[in-house]
Write a protein that holds these residues in place. Structure first.
Motif, PDB file in Angstrom:
ATOM      1  N   GLY A  96       0.807  -1.274  -0.032  1.00  0.00           N
ATOM      2  CA  GLY A  96       0.158  -0.182  -0.002  1.00  0.00           C
ATOM      3  C   GLY A  96       0.888   1.188  -0.012  1.00  0.00           C
ATOM      4  O   GLY A  96       2.184   1.033  -0.274  1.00  0.00           O
ATOM      5  N   HIS A 111      -1.210   0.381  -4.668  1.00  0.00           N
ATOM      6  CA  HIS A 111      -2.536   0.306  -4.622  1.00  0.00           C
ATOM      7  C   HIS A 111      -3.230  -0.238  -5.780  1.00  0.00           C
ATOM      8  O   HIS A 111      -4.279  -0.946  -5.497  1.00  0.00           O
ATOM      9  CB  HIS A 111      -3.116   1.970  -4.535  1.00  0.00           C
ATOM     10  CG  HIS A 111      -4.409   2.277  -4.439  1.00  0.00           C
ATOM     11  ND1 HIS A 111      -5.108   3.362  -5.074  1.00  0.00           N
ATOM     12  CD2 HIS A 111      -5.295   1.578  -3.465  1.00  0.00           C
ATOM     13  CE1 HIS A 111      -6.381   3.214  -4.567  1.00  0.00           C
ATOM     14  NE2 HIS A 111      -6.532   2.459  -3.476  1.00  0.00           N
ATOM     15  N   ASN A 117      -3.379  -3.929  -4.738  1.00  0.00           N
ATOM     16  CA  ASN A 117      -4.212  -4.080  -3.602  1.00  0.00           C
ATOM     17  C   ASN A 117      -5.589  -4.081  -3.912  1.00  0.00           C
ATOM     18  O   ASN A 117      -6.526  -4.849  -3.530  1.00  0.00           O
ATOM     19  CB  ASN A 117      -4.110  -2.935  -2.350  1.00  0.00           C
ATOM     20  CG  ASN A 117      -3.115  -3.607  -1.236  1.00  0.00           C
ATOM     21  OD1 ASN A 117      -2.653  -4.557  -1.404  1.00  0.00           O
ATOM     22  ND2 ASN A 117      -2.659  -2.633  -0.457  1.00  0.00           N
ATOM     23  N   VAL A 170      -4.094  -5.323   4.621  1.00  0.00           N
ATOM     24  CA  VAL A 170      -3.003  -4.311   3.777  1.00  0.00           C
ATOM     25  C   VAL A 170      -1.843  -4.523   4.588  1.00  0.00           C
ATOM     26  O   VAL A 170      -1.551  -4.580   5.671  1.00  0.00           O
ATOM     27  CB  VAL A 170      -3.694  -3.030   3.709  1.00  0.00           C
ATOM     28  CG1 VAL A 170      -4.912  -2.962   3.121  1.00  0.00           C
ATOM     29  CG2 VAL A 170      -3.637  -2.338   4.966  1.00  0.00           C
ATOM     30  N   PHE A 178      -3.824   3.030   0.219  1.00  0.00           N
ATOM     31  CA  PHE A 178      -4.303   1.877   1.159  1.00  0.00           C
ATOM     32  C   PHE A 178      -5.721   1.342   1.052  1.00  0.00           C
ATOM     33  O   PHE A 178      -6.174   0.279   1.601  1.00  0.00           O
ATOM     34  CB  PHE A 178      -3.895   1.981   2.650  1.00  0.00           C
ATOM     35  CG  PHE A 178      -2.220   1.964   2.978  1.00  0.00           C
ATOM     36  CD1 PHE A 178      -1.778   0.728   3.019  1.00  0.00           C
ATOM     37  CD2 PHE A 178      -1.613   3.083   2.833  1.00  0.00           C
ATOM     38  CE1 PHE A 178      -0.550   0.528   3.425  1.00  0.00           C
ATOM     39  CE2 PHE A 178      -0.156   3.072   2.951  1.00  0.00           C
ATOM     40  CZ  PHE A 178       0.261   1.877   3.596  1.00  0.00           C
TER      41      PHE A 178
END
Ligand SMILES: Cc1cc2nc3c(=O)[nH]c(=O)nc-3n(C[C@H](O)[C@H](O)[C@H](O)COP(=O)(O)O)c2cc1C
Length: 364
Positions: free
Chosen positions: A81, A87, A90, A106, A122
């Motif tokens: 993150g 990002h 994720n 995360v 995040f």
């Protein structure tokens, strides 16, 4: 000096990459960071049941943790993150977690707690409204005055359901990071009590060197709501630090501790020997649905993977989906092969045996 966040990252202009986040991602996509020793699952075999009295399609994988329903006992382990590339990964992972009903964590949010501009990198709730989601930061920060305020902000930042507090003394020492772990038990106790009042479970986790029985006892005494025993046999965080080291001395230090750690299969049993009830996640060298099945039969409630999910997500959405479906099928077929119709039956199975002393024939 920060855990998974390189010194100097905090406060850096967003246009500049914090460095360690992407360096860790690149290192973890290579075999150079893998343990040579195994996670220990090959020391355990399921005893095949030729008459399972089950239909494969009827096998039930659903479970719950922290009051949330999961469609399978699988978690995407905390990784990253804080920067755009992380990002995007994720988001892809979270989307898959939402689709398959998995849990996810995360990576360390320290950079974003120190520099609010990084917080959006995040956030994954927009694509994963229902998943069990864990916030994350290093326990070593508690020795530097972090506490309930930071924990609350980490959880709120990503609308998490629970918090992972990672304990990583060997990684910190190898990278020349935070090495003062004095007084942590008291601080963990205070944090757990304060977060319990707010209805947020705090899970303690290693990052891949394993939680011993003594450490588990201390953590349970301190009031953690769960443990991820994250053991050795998969990604070695000493090797990651060696690959990412900025000096020859640090590289040597990381390499020296490259094989340090409690194999995951042993860490599961160690934590379970301390508490029959503590929710237990097993990470570290889980590489297939058969490993997931063995981890649960050895005492875990959930199994988690980091590197395999990273590699699959890096390849694309479809590769990630196929990987997850394969893992779930392998888990289902393992349960079929021992006549376990659901996860309770898998966890209580009498059909797991220690084969440490039986030799495999050499490959021809
Ligand atoms: C790229 C990457 C970044 C990671 N960052 C974190 C982190 O920020 N916080 C944490 O608790 N664990 C972190 N981990 C550790 C994993 O959660 C896991 O414990 C470890 O990699 C062992 O699992 P594996 O063998 O499946 O990779 C990271 C792992 C990877 C691969």
């Amino acid at each position: 000096m920060p855990d998974f966040d390189e010194a100097g990252a905090a406060g850096a202009p967003l246009a500049r990459d914090p460095g360690s986040k992407t360096a860790h991602l690149d290192a973890c996509l290579t075999p150079a960071v893998d343990y040579r020793k195994s996670a220990g699952f090959e020391r355990w075999d399921f005893v095949n049941q030729a008459l399972p009295e089950l239909a494969l399609d009827d096998i039930e994988l659903s479970t719950s943790l922290c009051g949330k329903e999961l469609r399978a006992p699988l978690m995407i382990a905390p990784m990253t993150g804080g920067v755009e590339r992380a990002h995007q990964l994720n988001l892809r992972l979270a989307q898959a977690a939402q689709r398959y009903g998995l849990a996810m964590g995360v990576g360390s949010q320290r950079v974003a707690l120190e520099d609010a501009a990084r917080a959006p990198f995040f956030q994954v709730r927009s694509v994963a409204p229902d998943i069990l989601l864990f916030a994350n930061f290093g326990a070593a920060q508690l020795a530097h005055g972090w506490g309930v305020d930071h924990a609350r902000r980490a959880v709120d930042m990503i609308e998490a359901d629970a918090l992972f507090l990672h304990f990583n003394p060997i990684q910190e020492a190898a990278q020349g990071g935070d090495v003062d772990f004095r007084g942590l038990s008291t601080r963990v106790r205070e944090l757990c009590a304060a977060m319990r009042d707010r209805g947020v479970p705090v899970f303690a986790r290693e990052v891949g060197f394993g939680i011993s029985a003594d450490a588990a006892r201390a953590l349970v005494d301190a009031g953690v709501s769960g443990i991820d025993c994250a053991g050795a046999g998969g990604t070695s965080w000493a090797k990651v630090e060696a690959v990412c080291a900025k000096s020859e001395r640090r590289r040597r230090m990381g390499a020296a501790f490259g094989e340090w750690g409690i194999a995951t299969a042993d860490a599961i049993r160690a934590v379970r020997s301390v508490s029959e009830r503590i929710p237990l996640v097993a990470t570290g060298g889980i590489r297939s649905g058969i490993d997931v099945a063995k981890a649960l039969a050895l005492g875990a409630d959930l199994a988690a993977m980091a590197k395999p999910f990273l590699i699959a997500a890096n390849e694309g959405e479809q590769v990630l989906a196929t990987f997850i479906e394969d893992v779930l099928d392998e888990l289902r077929i393992s349960m079929f092969g021992i006549g376990a119709s659901d996860l309770d039956a898998l966890r209580r199975t009498p059909h797991l045996r220690d084969v440490s002393h039986s030799a495999l024939l050499p490959a021809r």
